[in-house]
Write a protein that holds these residues in place. Structure first.
Motif, PDB file in Angstrom:
ATOM      1  N   LEU A  68      24.912  85.364 -26.073  1.00 28.75           N
ATOM      2  CA  LEU A  68      25.596  84.337 -27.149  1.00 28.75           C
ATOM      3  C   LEU A  68      27.055  83.844 -27.068  1.00 28.75           C
ATOM      4  O   LEU A  68      27.339  82.876 -27.318  1.00 28.75           O
ATOM      5  N   ALA A  69      27.758  84.691 -26.745  1.00 26.39           N
ATOM      6  CA  ALA A  69      29.010  84.395 -26.210  1.00 26.39           C
ATOM      7  C   ALA A  69      28.840  83.395 -25.442  1.00 26.39           C
ATOM      8  O   ALA A  69      29.854  82.801 -25.058  1.00 26.39           O
ATOM      9  N   ALA A  70      27.957  83.264 -24.109  1.00 26.88           N
ATOM     10  CA  ALA A  70      27.882  82.470 -23.206  1.00 26.88           C
ATOM     11  C   ALA A  70      28.221  80.933 -23.837  1.00 26.88           C
ATOM     12  O   ALA A  70      28.236  79.613 -23.430  1.00 26.88           O
ATOM     13  N   SER A  71      27.418  80.491 -24.790  1.00 27.49           N
ATOM     14  CA  SER A  71      26.939  79.484 -25.529  1.00 27.49           C
ATOM     15  C   SER A  71      28.203  78.759 -26.236  1.00 27.49           C
ATOM     16  O   SER A  71      28.335  78.179 -26.140  1.00 27.49           O
ATOM     17  N   TRP A  72      28.597  80.069 -26.920  1.00 28.18           N
ATOM     18  CA  TRP A  72      30.101  79.539 -28.111  1.00 28.18           C
ATOM     19  C   TRP A  72      30.730  78.972 -26.916  1.00 28.18           C
ATOM     20  O   TRP A  72      31.758  77.648 -27.074  1.00 28.18           O
ATOM     21  N   GLN A  73      31.403  79.572 -25.522  1.00 25.59           N
ATOM     22  CA  GLN A  73      32.298  79.463 -25.025  1.00 25.59           C
ATOM     23  C   GLN A  73      32.009  78.649 -24.159  1.00 25.59           C
ATOM     24  O   GLN A  73      33.041  76.894 -23.615  1.00 25.59           O
ATOM     25  N   ALA A  74      30.799  77.595 -23.790  1.00 25.78           N
ATOM     26  CA  ALA A  74      30.100  76.305 -23.613  1.00 25.78           C
ATOM     27  C   ALA A  74      30.864  75.025 -24.267  1.00 25.78           C
ATOM     28  O   ALA A  74      31.376  73.978 -24.191  1.00 25.78           O
ATOM     29  N   LEU A  75      30.623  75.411 -25.756  1.00 25.29           N
ATOM     30  CA  LEU A  75      30.779  74.961 -27.162  1.00 25.29           C
ATOM     31  C   LEU A  75      32.277  74.356 -26.788  1.00 25.29           C
ATOM     32  O   LEU A  75      32.797  72.924 -26.838  1.00 25.29           O
ATOM     33  N   PRO A 135      22.545  88.944 -19.419  1.00 23.01           N
ATOM     34  CA  PRO A 135      21.977  88.665 -20.553  1.00 23.01           C
ATOM     35  C   PRO A 135      20.654  88.536 -21.406  1.00 23.01           C
ATOM     36  O   PRO A 135      19.753  88.813 -20.625  1.00 23.01           O
ATOM     37  N   TYR A 136      20.022  88.045 -22.746  1.00 19.23           N
ATOM     38  CA  TYR A 136      18.841  88.154 -23.175  1.00 19.23           C
ATOM     39  C   TYR A 136      19.232  87.509 -24.367  1.00 19.23           C
ATOM     40  O   TYR A 136      19.677  87.444 -25.089  1.00 19.23           O
ATOM     41  N   SER A 137      18.736  86.155 -23.530  1.00 21.13           N
ATOM     42  CA  SER A 137      18.525  85.265 -24.675  1.00 21.13           C
ATOM     43  C   SER A 137      17.708  84.702 -25.922  1.00 21.13           C
ATOM     44  O   SER A 137      16.694  85.778 -25.839  1.00 21.13           O
ATOM     45  N   ILE A 138      17.955  84.654 -27.267  1.00 22.88           N
ATOM     46  CA  ILE A 138      17.219  85.184 -28.489  1.00 22.88           C
ATOM     47  C   ILE A 138      17.328  83.247 -28.970  1.00 22.88           C
ATOM     48  O   ILE A 138      18.505  82.650 -28.764  1.00 22.88           O
ATOM     49  N   THR A 139      16.743  82.806 -30.077  1.00 21.58           N
ATOM     50  CA  THR A 139      16.952  81.519 -30.656  1.00 21.58           C
ATOM     51  C   THR A 139      16.813  82.067 -32.152  1.00 21.58           C
ATOM     52  O   THR A 139      15.940  82.436 -33.098  1.00 21.58           O
ATOM     53  N   GLU A 174      23.567  81.544 -35.208  1.00 16.60           N
ATOM     54  CA  GLU A 174      23.849  83.041 -34.366  1.00 16.60           C
ATOM     55  C   GLU A 174      25.646  83.712 -34.523  1.00 16.60           C
ATOM     56  O   GLU A 174      25.198  85.155 -34.029  1.00 16.60           O
ATOM     57  N   LEU A 175      26.097  83.132 -35.290  1.00 18.48           N
ATOM     58  CA  LEU A 175      27.139  84.319 -35.932  1.00 18.48           C
ATOM     59  C   LEU A 175      26.909  84.907 -36.787  1.00 18.48           C
ATOM     60  O   LEU A 175      27.186  86.622 -36.314  1.00 18.48           O
ATOM     61  N   VAL A 176      26.500  84.118 -37.281  1.00 16.24           N
ATOM     62  CA  VAL A 176      25.553  84.942 -38.974  1.00 16.24           C
ATOM     63  C   VAL A 176      24.677  85.944 -38.216  1.00 16.24           C
ATOM     64  O   VAL A 176      25.276  87.791 -38.528  1.00 16.24           O
TER      65      VAL A 176
END
Length: 848
Positions: A570-577, A507-511, A598-600
């Motif tokens: 990103l996928a991990a954050s969407w799955q958690a939501l 994983p490589y986290s971005i904001t 994030e999706l865009v």
């Protein structure tokens, strides 16, 4: 009328004559519509008497619409006069109401006042009225009135009732296999009137079919709009039930065709038109052709059909509606010649799209093509020339799409036509079932539903206090949050660009601070600059050395790891939501903005990198490297993209990068060394630039694009426009590569892409150290740009230079080839500029 063939025998003639008698008596009037007549007025009925039975006999009367007396039975505020006449025997009657000053309107009634038919402009005059039809013996009424009513003032008129010759059919003879019957004719305003289509000019024909057969009847006209009606002759007394078949446009364009099995019988044909008399030209020619179709031959013929349709049943107005389908040749043979072709198209209200012609080699018997898996059959396949259609409806409400295929042989004869209808509801905005969202600590229930006309209503209700009025700004945020949840988060992993992203790295986290183009490029540029610094290529540039394409390949592949790692995060954050929502938690406005951003980013920054990465991977693994046909085809197949010239600089500056000039200079060299690198960068720049329009469209689909609070979140930041300057000189790079024989080959590559190799361009391996050698002229369209210079150095490197046409020596910033050159790889200098050569003079051209 000219006739190619008429076959008659005594027995047949008897049958035909019986048919003619029945045909001639067809269409006798009856009371079709009981009508409640207005209360009695002062208007009297004028008796015209009995019409003579000889063709040409007339009854006439004149009158005046005064605007003050007689009221129409059927038209409000209109004068009318009523006339009575009788006919002693059944015949064809023409009634004309003409006026020099008014738009006449005519009603034909039974004697009891029930309406039979009516007409407005069916006569020869522009605004005159006419009714012509077969009437049984008896008494009839005429009401002569006007279209415009009393507003146009008084006017004179004339009524003429005429006995006209009965329109008997032309006898065509006997239709037999192997021979066709063909006749030509014309329609005029004075032609007989249609039995089946009141007010339409017609011609009548009779033919005998001694044995049951599949019969094809074609009615064609170059400028008319033919309509065919076929009926057994004995049944023509009844107006509608007697039809065997009718057709308007099945013959291609506006022509008509009927093709079906007919039992042995005597048949009547009415050749009429789609247009009424008043809309016809003065003379419209037509051709009628009768043929018996050999069924075995037909079954062996090609038969293209649209076999399956897959398309949404709802679409938001302004959105693209995809139409997937399967089309195949269900006939028993291939097309008759290589010039045969099929044309696919989709048509609907105010929409029309078509594909390029698809030629005969695609359509052997039994072959079928599908455009997606949902339309695939067990044996169908895909073809690059057969792609889904896309149509856009702008008006809301019920609509339709007709997807069709039409086939022609090499002589433009139609081989077949087939299509399928698809109903679609066009919505004013997106719809969704009730969902709960959280805005500023309060939970709201939001739902968007459509009525039968496609108009969408959105409700926003406080969960704690449903009766509370919701502030417009809060309402807009709630609608936005509900829209992101239902239109983006739900089904996010099924979106094509997301499903294609790899999940194979750490994983490589971005904001991502927002979904605007500015935010996307700022985030992407910051991460990309880290990869560039780690590549060591900035140091190569600083040393003035040529860029090794292999090193650029390494950079592209490092981007592949970054793409995968970012998507993993990103996928991990969407799955958690999604899990939180499944547990009953309301989605917050802040979460919605994050998911949107994030999706865009994933679809517009990460996804465009996949193709260049794949191309580099293929070239790396291929035995021929970049000369591999697959790698070259993939490279050539990429869509062109031309980002703003300052887009990359703007992105680096937005990210707060210090050494922007060095990064831009390096970008220029890496593009020259590896074209796939340019695809990597340009794809992200172009996609990001299109994000702002897509964001606005998303707000329009939710009907919140007029909210100031929401729009502020999506306003793009525009960089200042560059100052206009003089036209630049020609930019080029010196190219060099090591050959198998130890010689170094030279050429130039223009900034616009073309490469030029001068005739004398090789530097021998045993040339004297330090001595400059020059090539012959670098020729561009007959003019010299200068010569390439090269010399060997004591440390094994080769120095490059250029002498322009003015004699000046141009030294590139990157001017050295390393001592350990890889064989066969083109190395490039940095970009240099040379003066544009003058246009050749007339003397120069004459000398040449």
């Amino acid at each position: 009328m000219a006739r190619m063939r008429v076959i008659a025998a005594t027995g047949v003639i008897v049958a035909l004559l019986a048919g003619v008698l029945a045909f001639a008596g067809a269409g006798a009037a009856s009371a079709q519509e009981p009508v409640l007549i207005r209360a009695e007025t002062s208007c009297e009925t004028v008796d015209l008497g009995t019409l003579g039975s000889t063709p040409g006999s007339e009854l006439t009367a004149s009158g005046h619409w005064s605007t003050e007396d007689c009221d129409s039975r059927f038209r409000n505020n209109s004068d009318a006069h009523t006339f009575r006449f009788e006919i002693a025997e059944t015949g064809r009657i023409r009634i004309d109401v003409t006026s020099p000053d008014a738009d006449s309107y005519l009603y034909l009634l039974n004697e009891d006042g029930s309406r039979i038919t009516e007409d407005d402009d069916g006569a020869v005059g522009a605004l005159d009225a006419r009714i012509e039809r077969q009437l049984r013996a008896g008494a009839y009424l005429i009401e002569a009135t006007t279209t415009a009513g009393r507003a146009r003032g008084p006017a004179d008129f004339k009524v003429v009732v005429t006995q006209v010759a009965t329109c008997g059919p032309q006898i065509l003879g006997v239709l037999t296999p192997g021979q066709e019957i063909q006749v030509t004719g014309s329609w005029t305003p004075e032609s007989c009137q249609s039995i089946f289509l009141t007010g339409h000019p017609s011609n009548y024909f009779v033919f005998a079919l001694p044995q049951g057969a599949r019969v094809r009847v074609d009615l064609t006209s170059e400028i008319g709009d033919p309509v065919l009606i076929v009926a057994p002759i004995i049944a023509l007394w009844s107006v509608i039930p007697g039809q065997v078949a009718h057709n308007d446009d099945a013959g291609g364009t506006r022509n008509s065709r009927i093709e079906q099995y007919l039992p042995p019988d005597v048949y009547g044909i009415e050749a009429t038109t789609f247009r009424t008399r008043d809309l016809q030209g003065p003379l419209i020619d037509f051709t009628l052709t009768l043929t018996i179709v050999e069924e075995e031959v037909q079954q062996r013929s090609p038969l293209l059909k649209i076999e399956e349709i897959d398309s949404p049943t709802e679409v938001v107005a302004g959105d693209s509606l995809p139409i997937n389908f399967r089309v195949g040749n269900l006939g028993g043979d291939e097309f008759p010649d290589q010039a045969s072709r099929a044309i696919l198209y989709a048509i609907g209200p105010q929409v029309f799209v078509r594909a390029a012609p698809l030629f005969a080699d695609l359509w052997p018997a039994g072959v079928a093509y599908h455009t997606n898996e949902e339309t695939a059959s067990a044996t169908s396949t895909t073809n690059s020339g057969i792609a889904p259609f896309s149509v856009t409806f702008e008006r809301t409400g019920p609509a339709w799409v007709f997807t069709a295929v039409v086939a022609f042989d090499g002589n433009d004869n139609e081989l077949g036509f087939h299509g399928l209808w698809h109903d679609v509801m066009v919505l004013s905005s997106a719809t969704y079932d009730p969902v709960e969202v959280e805005v500023d600590g309060m939970v709201y229930s939001v739902a968007a539903t459509a009525d039968d006309e496609g108009l969408v209503s959105t409700t926003v209700t406080s969960v704690d206090d449903p009766e509370t009025e919701v502030d417009p700004a809060i309402r807009a945020k709630a609608q936005y949050t509900a829209g992101v949840r239902t239109q983006m988060l739900e089904g996010i992993f099924e979106r094509p660009k997301i499903a294609a992203l790899p999940l194979a790295a750490a994983p490589y986290s971005i904001t991502v601070p927002g979904p605007t183009s500015y935010s996307l490029l700022k985030t992407a540029a910051g991460g990309f600059s880290v990869l560039v610094r780690a590549s060591g290529l900035l140091e190569t540039l600083a040393n003035g050395e040529a860029i090794n394409p292999v090193a650029v390949e390494d950079l592209v592949l490092s981007k592949a790891r970054r793409v995968s790692g970012t998507y993993v995060s990103l996928a991990a954050s969407w799955q958690a939501l999604l899990r939180q929502i499944d547990d009953g938690e309301a989605m917050s406005f802040a979460d919605a903005l994050a998911v949107h951003s994030e999706l865009v980013y994933a679809e517009r920054i990460l996804s465009p990198a996949l193709s260049p990465i794949e191309i580099v991977t293929v070239a790396r693994s291929a035995e021929q490297g970049w000369d591999d046909p697959q790698a070259q085809a993939m490279l050539a197949g990429q869509p062109s993209c031309n980002p703003s010239p300052t887009a990359l600089r703007d992105a680096y500056e937005a990210a707060g990068i210090d050494n922007v000039d060095e990064l831009i200079a390096l970008d220029t060299e890496m593009r020259a060394a590896l074209p796939a690198y340019g695809l990597l960068v340009d794809g992200a720049l172009c996609e990001a630039a299109a994000a702002d329009a897509a964001n606005l469209r998303f707000l329009e689909r939710l009907a919140i694009d007029d909210s100031d609070e929401i729009r502020k979140l999506f306003e793009p930041e525009e960089p200042p426009a560059p100052e206009p300057g003089p036209a630049p000189p020609i930019g080029l790079r010196i190219m060099a590569r090591l050959g198998e024989d130890g010689r170094i080959e030279h050429g130039v590559e223009l900034v616009s892409g073309p490469q030029i190799l001068p005739e004398r361009r090789f530097l021998a391996p045993d040339t004297q150290i330090g001595m400059w050698h020059t090539t012959q002229d670098v020729d561009l369209d007959g003019s010299s740009l200068g010569q390439i210079r090269a010399r060997r150095l004591a440390d094994g490197r080769v120095e490059l230079g250029f002498r322009n046409t003015e004699g000046d020596i141009v030294v590139p910033d990157i001017a050295y080839l390393p001592a350990d050159l890889d064989e066969g790889i083109w190395y490039r200098s940095s970009l240099i500029e040379v003066p544009t050569p003058p246009e050749p003079t007339e003397d120069d051209e004459a000398t040449e």
